[in-house]
Design a protein around this motif. Structure first.
Motif, short mmCIF file in Angstrom:
data_model
loop_
_atom_site.label_atom_id
_atom_site.label_comp_id
_atom_site.label_asym_id
_atom_site.label_seq_id
_atom_site.Cartn_x
_atom_site.Cartn_y
_atom_site.Cartn_z
N ASP A 91 0.82 -1.21 0.00
CA ASP A 91 0.00 0.00 0.00
C ASP A 91 0.85 1.27 0.00
O ASP A 91 0.34 2.37 -0.11
CB ASP A 91 -0.97 0.00 1.17
CG ASP A 91 -0.29 -0.17 2.52
OD1 ASP A 91 0.96 -0.07 2.59
OD2 ASP A 91 -0.99 -0.40 3.53
N ARG A 92 2.16 1.11 0.17
CA ARG A 92 3.12 2.21 0.07
C ARG A 92 4.29 1.70 -0.76
O ARG A 92 4.93 0.71 -0.39
CB ARG A 92 3.63 2.64 1.45
CG ARG A 92 2.56 3.05 2.44
CD ARG A 92 1.98 4.41 2.09
NE ARG A 92 1.12 4.92 3.16
CZ ARG A 92 -0.14 4.57 3.34
NH1 ARG A 92 -0.71 3.69 2.52
NH2 ARG A 92 -0.86 5.08 4.32
N VAL A 93 4.57 2.34 -1.87
CA VAL A 93 5.66 1.91 -2.75
C VAL A 93 6.58 3.08 -3.03
O VAL A 93 6.12 4.18 -3.35
CB VAL A 93 5.13 1.35 -4.09
CG1 VAL A 93 6.30 0.94 -5.00
CG2 VAL A 93 4.21 0.15 -3.85
N ALA A 94 7.88 2.85 -2.88
CA ALA A 94 8.89 3.84 -3.24
C ALA A 94 9.77 3.26 -4.33
O ALA A 94 10.25 2.13 -4.21
CB ALA A 94 9.73 4.23 -2.03
N VAL A 95 9.97 4.03 -5.39
CA VAL A 95 10.87 3.65 -6.48
C VAL A 95 12.12 4.51 -6.35
O VAL A 95 12.04 5.74 -6.34
CB VAL A 95 10.21 3.87 -7.85
CG1 VAL A 95 11.20 3.54 -8.98
CG2 VAL A 95 8.96 3.02 -7.98
N LEU A 96 13.28 3.87 -6.25
CA LEU A 96 14.54 4.58 -6.10
C LEU A 96 15.26 4.64 -7.45
O LEU A 96 15.51 3.61 -8.07
CB LEU A 96 15.41 3.86 -5.07
CG LEU A 96 16.77 4.46 -4.73
CD1 LEU A 96 16.66 5.92 -4.34
CD2 LEU A 96 17.42 3.66 -3.60
N ARG A 175 -3.88 1.02 -6.01
CA ARG A 175 -4.28 1.47 -4.68
C ARG A 175 -3.12 2.00 -3.85
O ARG A 175 -3.33 2.61 -2.79
CB ARG A 175 -4.93 0.31 -3.92
CG ARG A 175 -3.99 -0.83 -3.63
CD ARG A 175 -4.66 -2.02 -2.96
NE ARG A 175 -3.70 -3.11 -2.74
CZ ARG A 175 -3.38 -3.99 -3.66
NH1 ARG A 175 -3.94 -3.93 -4.85
NH2 ARG A 175 -2.50 -4.95 -3.40
N ALA A 176 -1.87 1.76 -4.27
CA ALA A 176 -0.72 2.12 -3.44
C ALA A 176 -0.37 3.60 -3.55
O ALA A 176 -0.50 4.21 -4.62
CB ALA A 176 0.49 1.28 -3.84
N HIS A 177 0.08 4.17 -2.44
CA HIS A 177 0.69 5.50 -2.45
C HIS A 177 2.08 5.33 -3.04
O HIS A 177 2.89 4.55 -2.54
CB HIS A 177 0.77 6.04 -1.03
CG HIS A 177 1.38 7.41 -0.94
ND1 HIS A 177 2.74 7.62 -0.91
CD2 HIS A 177 0.81 8.64 -0.86
CE1 HIS A 177 2.98 8.93 -0.82
NE2 HIS A 177 1.82 9.56 -0.79
N ASP A 200 2.40 9.93 -6.59
CA ASP A 200 1.88 10.86 -5.59
C ASP A 200 2.93 11.86 -5.11
O ASP A 200 2.59 12.97 -4.70
CB ASP A 200 1.36 10.07 -4.39
CG ASP A 200 0.24 9.12 -4.78
OD1 ASP A 200 -0.87 9.61 -5.04
OD2 ASP A 200 0.48 7.91 -4.87
N ALA A 201 4.21 11.46 -5.15
CA ALA A 201 5.26 12.34 -4.67
C ALA A 201 6.56 12.07 -5.42
O ALA A 201 6.85 10.93 -5.81
CB ALA A 201 5.48 12.14 -3.17
N LEU A 202 7.33 13.13 -5.60
CA LEU A 202 8.70 13.05 -6.12
C LEU A 202 9.61 13.63 -5.05
O LEU A 202 9.36 14.73 -4.54
CB LEU A 202 8.85 13.87 -7.40
CG LEU A 202 8.21 13.36 -8.69
CD1 LEU A 202 8.36 14.42 -9.78
CD2 LEU A 202 8.87 12.07 -9.14
N ALA A 203 10.67 12.92 -4.71
CA ALA A 203 11.63 13.41 -3.74
C ALA A 203 13.00 13.48 -4.41
O ALA A 203 13.53 12.46 -4.87
CB ALA A 203 11.68 12.50 -2.52
N LEU A 204 13.57 14.68 -4.48
CA LEU A 204 14.85 14.92 -5.14
C LEU A 204 15.92 15.12 -4.08
O LEU A 204 15.81 16.03 -3.25
CB LEU A 204 14.76 16.17 -6.02
CG LEU A 204 13.52 16.32 -6.91
CD1 LEU A 204 13.50 17.70 -7.56
CD2 LEU A 204 13.50 15.22 -7.98
N VAL A 205 16.96 14.29 -4.08
CA VAL A 205 18.02 14.42 -3.09
C VAL A 205 19.38 14.48 -3.81
O VAL A 205 19.62 13.76 -4.77
CB VAL A 205 18.01 13.28 -2.07
CG1 VAL A 205 16.79 13.38 -1.17
CG2 VAL A 205 18.06 11.91 -2.72
N GLY A 206 20.24 15.38 -3.33
CA GLY A 206 21.55 15.54 -3.94
C GLY A 206 21.46 15.91 -5.40
O GLY A 206 22.27 15.48 -6.21
#
Length: 300
Positions: A91-96, A175-177, A200-206
């Motif tokens: 239900d929560r997925v992060a793609v790196l 269904r996943a965030h 749902d979100a993009l997180a930019l680091v470095g």
């Protein structure tokens, strides 16, 4: 402007063509994992016969029974998409999305980063069902190369990242965030893919920049976050774009600057490789973003 010379090309290592897979769904995941492990094992044997011990060892690690890959291609610098967690029920997925100098040969450090993010997600929300995908889905540029200064590799990668996100949406039933975490040159890939990316979100680091002048110019409905640790050398990279011999060099506005318009979060003293260090402020905040707990991340 000084343009670095391209790093010496690595000799080609023989490897089989990628496994032929059915379209990815929750029911075909196990089949894909098994086929990609078998393909990696064959690649390891071919690399060993070629005398490349480093690649053979990396391929053997990929073929381990506990590893789960949606995709694997041992040819050239290599491509792979590894799954941490139960993707079918997530239900929560992060793609790196990785930055420069990431390949099958250096995959272990990328694996550790994704594993650390998965651990932070699992600890951060015990009642949820998180998953992390380590997406080495493009030929990353060398840190010492001309390609790292342009969007060329990112433009090639963008449709592949969109296709992966579509696969994830299909496997999870939509269904996943879904959060995409973009490190270093990976943020250029995300910048090029953003307009068609169902996340749902993009997180930019470095980030050295995204190729866009502002978060609004990414044309995404996703919430855009950005962070840079105080120990990151990217702070010293000029955030400009210039025409050089008919090619656009540089990636424009600094994503953590007020003018870009991202929601800036705290990465404390992280250096360029430190955003996924277990126990770090940066990793804790990335986990909160991926879990959808964004109000806890903001800072003045």
């Amino acid at each position: 402007m000084v343009v670095p010379l391209s790093a010496a090309a690595r000799p080609e290592v023989p490897a089989p063509a990628p496994a032929s897979l059915a379209p990815l769904t929750a029911r075909t995941l196990s089949e894909a994992y098994a086929a990609n492990r078998a393909n990696a094992a064959q690649a390891a044997r071919m690399a060993a016969a070629h005398g490349d011990r480093r690649r053979a060892a990396a391929d053997r690690a990929t073929a381990a029974p506990t590893r789960r890959f949606l995709a694997f291609d041992g040819r050239g610098s290599g491509r792979a998409t590894e799954v941490f967690g139960d993707l079918a029920h997530a239900d929560r997925v992060a793609v790196l999305v990785p930055g420069s100098d990431t390949s099958i040969d250096t995959y272990d450090r990328f694996h550790r980063a994704a594993a650390a993010l998965y651990g932070a997600l699992a600890r951060g929300a015990p009642g949820s069902h998180p998953a992390v995908l380590a997406w080495l889905g493009y030929d990353t540029p060398g840190t010492v190369s001309t390609t790292v200064l342009t969007t060329g590799r990112a433009e090639e990668a963008a449709p592949r990242l969109r296709a992966l996100v579509e696969d994830v949406r299909r496997v999870t039933g939509g269904r996943a965030h879904l959060t995409v975490v973009c490190h270093s040159y990976g943020s250029v890939v995300c910048g090029r893919a953003a307009a068609g990316l169902d996340v749902d979100a993009l997180a930019l680091v470095g980030s050295p920049g995204t190729g866009a002048d502002s978060a609004a110019a990414l044309h995404t409905p996703a919430r855009v976050w950005a962070a840079r640790g105080s120990g990151d050398w990217v702070a010293d990279v000029p955030h400009v774009r210039a025409e050089l011999f008919g090619t656009t060099v540089g990636f424009g506005t600094d994503p953590v600057s007020p003018g870009f318009g991202a929601r800036v979060f705290d990465a404390a003293d992280a250096d360029h490789s430190g955003y996924f260090t277990p126990g770090s402020t940066a990793l804790a905040n990335l986990a909160r973003i991926a879990l959808g707990e964004t109000p806890e991340v903001s800072h003045a």
